[in-house]
Design an enzyme around this catalytic site. Structure first.
Site, PDB file in Angstrom:
ATOM      1  CB  ILE A 119      -6.847  -7.513  -4.576  1.00 42.43           C
ATOM      2  CG1 ILE A 119      -6.754  -8.935  -4.013  1.00 42.43           C
ATOM      3  CG2 ILE A 119      -8.041  -6.749  -3.973  1.00 42.43           C
ATOM      4  CD1 ILE A 119      -6.901  -9.075  -2.543  1.00 42.43           C
ATOM      5  CG  MET A 146     -10.417   1.987  -7.264  1.00 41.11           C
ATOM      6  SD  MET A 146     -10.441   0.971  -8.751  1.00 41.11           S
ATOM      7  CE  MET A 146     -10.774  -0.638  -8.065  1.00 41.11           C
ATOM      8  N   GLY A 153       0.491  -1.438  -7.272  1.00 36.68           N
ATOM      9  CA  GLY A 153       0.187  -1.135  -5.875  1.00 36.68           C
ATOM     10  C   GLY A 153      -0.571  -2.281  -5.230  1.00 36.68           C
ATOM     11  N   GLY A 154      -0.345  -2.476  -3.937  1.00 35.08           N
ATOM     12  CA  GLY A 154      -1.097  -3.501  -3.209  1.00 35.08           C
ATOM     13  C   GLY A 154      -0.779  -4.899  -3.692  1.00 35.08           C
ATOM     14  CG  ASP A 155      -2.404  -9.408  -4.112  1.00 35.96           C
ATOM     15  OD1 ASP A 155      -1.565 -10.135  -3.569  1.00 35.96           O
ATOM     16  OD2 ASP A 155      -3.105  -9.783  -5.077  1.00 35.96           O
ATOM     17  CG  ASP A 178      -0.062   0.197 -12.461  1.00 35.85           C
ATOM     18  OD1 ASP A 178       0.330   0.321 -13.633  1.00 35.85           O
ATOM     19  OD2 ASP A 178      -0.882  -0.663 -12.100  1.00 35.85           O
ATOM     20  CE  LYS A 211      -3.954   0.295 -14.595  1.00 34.61           C
ATOM     21  NZ  LYS A 211      -4.878  -0.313 -15.551  1.00 34.61           N
ATOM     22  CB  THR A 241      -4.601  -6.301  -0.736  1.00 35.84           C
ATOM     23  OG1 THR A 241      -5.507  -5.557  -1.564  1.00 35.84           O
ATOM     24  CG2 THR A 241      -5.326  -6.805   0.485  1.00 35.84           C
ATOM     25  CB  ALA A 242      -5.492  -1.009  -0.215  1.00 32.37           C
ATOM     26  N   PRO A 272       0.784  -1.236   0.000  1.00 31.16           N
ATOM     27  CG  PRO A 272       0.048  -0.934   2.192  1.00 31.16           C
ATOM     28  CD  PRO A 272       0.769  -1.906   1.313  1.00 31.16           C
TER      29      PRO A 272
HETATM   30  N1  SAH Z   1      -4.233  -3.788  -6.219  1.00 33.91           N
HETATM   31  C1  SAH Z   1      -4.446  -2.760  -5.223  1.00 33.91           C
HETATM   32  C2  SAH Z   1      -5.739  -2.001  -5.423  1.00 33.91           C
HETATM   33  C3  SAH Z   1      -5.811  -1.226  -6.719  1.00 33.91           C
HETATM   34  S1  SAH Z   1      -7.289  -0.297  -6.837  1.00 33.91           S
HETATM   35  C4  SAH Z   1      -4.406  -3.393  -3.832  1.00 33.91           C
HETATM   36  O1  SAH Z   1      -4.395  -4.622  -3.717  1.00 33.91           O
HETATM   37  O2  SAH Z   1      -4.368  -2.648  -2.848  1.00 33.91           O
HETATM   38  C5  SAH Z   1      -6.784   1.266  -6.180  1.00 33.91           C
HETATM   39  C6  SAH Z   1      -7.481   1.554  -4.872  1.00 33.91           C
HETATM   40  O3  SAH Z   1      -6.816   0.902  -3.799  1.00 33.91           O
HETATM   41  C7  SAH Z   1      -7.479   3.002  -4.473  1.00 33.91           C
HETATM   42  O4  SAH Z   1      -8.498   3.723  -5.130  1.00 33.91           O
HETATM   43  C8  SAH Z   1      -7.750   2.898  -2.986  1.00 33.91           C
HETATM   44  O5  SAH Z   1      -9.106   2.630  -2.744  1.00 33.91           O
HETATM   45  C9  SAH Z   1      -6.966   1.653  -2.618  1.00 33.91           C
HETATM   46  N2  SAH Z   1      -5.629   1.970  -2.089  1.00 33.91           N
HETATM   47  C10 SAH Z   1      -4.458   1.509  -2.538  1.00 33.91           C
HETATM   48  N3  SAH Z   1      -3.432   1.962  -1.798  1.00 33.91           N
HETATM   49  C11 SAH Z   1      -3.978   2.746  -0.842  1.00 33.91           C
HETATM   50  C12 SAH Z   1      -3.438   3.509   0.241  1.00 33.91           C
HETATM   51  N4  SAH Z   1      -2.124   3.546   0.499  1.00 33.91           N
HETATM   52  N5  SAH Z   1      -4.300   4.208   1.015  1.00 33.91           N
HETATM   53  C13 SAH Z   1      -5.620   4.172   0.791  1.00 33.91           C
HETATM   54  N6  SAH Z   1      -6.183   3.469  -0.217  1.00 33.91           N
HETATM   55  C14 SAH Z   1      -5.381   2.761  -1.022  1.00 33.91           C
END
Ligand code: SAH
Length: 272
Positions: free
Chosen positions: A115, A192, A110-112, A57, A79, A140-141, A34
């Protein structure tokens, strides 16, 4: 090349490309977590340091690039919401092209990557063209942001179930399965959802959620700029507007939000 880091170069190729020569390119679909670089997996760090090229991204936090040698080529795949630097098909084509050129590619998300990350679509393109790939999961977030906000997603007394949904707007409204979201004893995590927040709160209440249900919106979770706003379905849209929150924001709805005050541990701006 990644002589000691990658299954791709050691014969453990995905079934789609078994039998291909080991010196061929490989695309590593890697989750960056995140934001806080310390949430990267060891495997992600190792791959970032040995890749030929990184295709990343917008959501990948800048601090992560401190771990990447300056010799590694970086391609910004953008993105940003509604203004993608590269369209998804162009990203798919780029990954195929780099893989076919024999590059060791880190596709950093970002994140996973599995997801809400379109990771599956990118792998399908690679599979269709016989390009080797591997997946490195990330935090993931939902897990990373809730952890840094001090909001456990489940709790024996408050939530025995947790849903991850996207609040991305179709035609100006979030098209979600509202009856399943307003059940009690569960936590709803909405990715999102910032733009759709007023509509989301309205729809939840229209489908039976009490106006005083606790909700949190967390901006920049796990980063020095993290902001956590808590409130109710009734007042959250106004609170978020007043605070001027910016993307990325994660929405958490459910009784567990009430634990934030007691369990918040991460201070935004602190040096770690
Ligand atoms: N694959 C990513 C998600 C991508 S969609 C994952 O697994 O986390 C992008 C959304 O993820 C953003 O709009 C927000 O809702 C969330 N997100 C990702 N990183 C974040 C962060 N550091 N703080 C808050 N929301 C986050």
């Amino acid at each position: 090349m990644l002589p000691d880091a990658a299954g791709c170069t050691h014969g453990s190729l995905p079934t789609t490309v078994k039998g291909k020569a080991p010196e061929q390119g490989c695309v590593y679909l890697v989750g960056a977590g995140p934001g806080d670089p310390e949430l990267l997996t060891l495997r992600a760090v190792r791959l970032l340091q040995k890749a030929d090229v990184i295709v990343y991204d917008q959501l990948v936090s800048p601090g992560i690039f401190d771990l990447v040698p300056s010799t590694v080529e970086r391609i910004d795949a953008g993105k940003r919401r509604n203004e993608h630097t590269l369209r998804q098909e162009q990203i798919n084509a780029l990954l195929v092209q780099l893989g076919q050129a024999g590059k060791q590619v880190v596709r950093l998300k970002g994140g996973d990557p599995f997801i809400f990350g379109r990771g599956g679509e990118e792998l399908q393109a690679l599979a269709a063209h016989g390009v080797a790939f591997e997946v490195v999961p990330g935090v993931t977030a939902a897990s990373g942001v809730s952890a840094y906000a001090g909001i456990p997603l489940t709790h024996r007394h408050f939530a025995q179930r947790c849903l991850f949904v996207t609040g991305h707007l179709q035609d100006g409204t979030a098209d979600l399965d509202w009856p399943s979201l307003v059940r009690t004893q569960q936590t709803v995590v909405i990715y999102m959802g910032l733009t759709g927040l007023p509509d989301i709160c309205r729809q939840m209440m229209a489908h039976g959620a009490a106006p005083h249900w606790p909700i949190a919106v967390v901006q920049d979770g796990s980063l020095a700029t993290q902001k956590v706003i808590t409130g109710t379905l009734l007042d959250m849209a106004d609170r978020v507007a007043q605070a001027g929150l910016q993307s990325p924001c994660l929405i958490i709805i459910g009784e567990v939000v009430g634990l934030h005050q007691e369990l918040a541990w991460f201070e935004a701006g602190q040096v770690r």
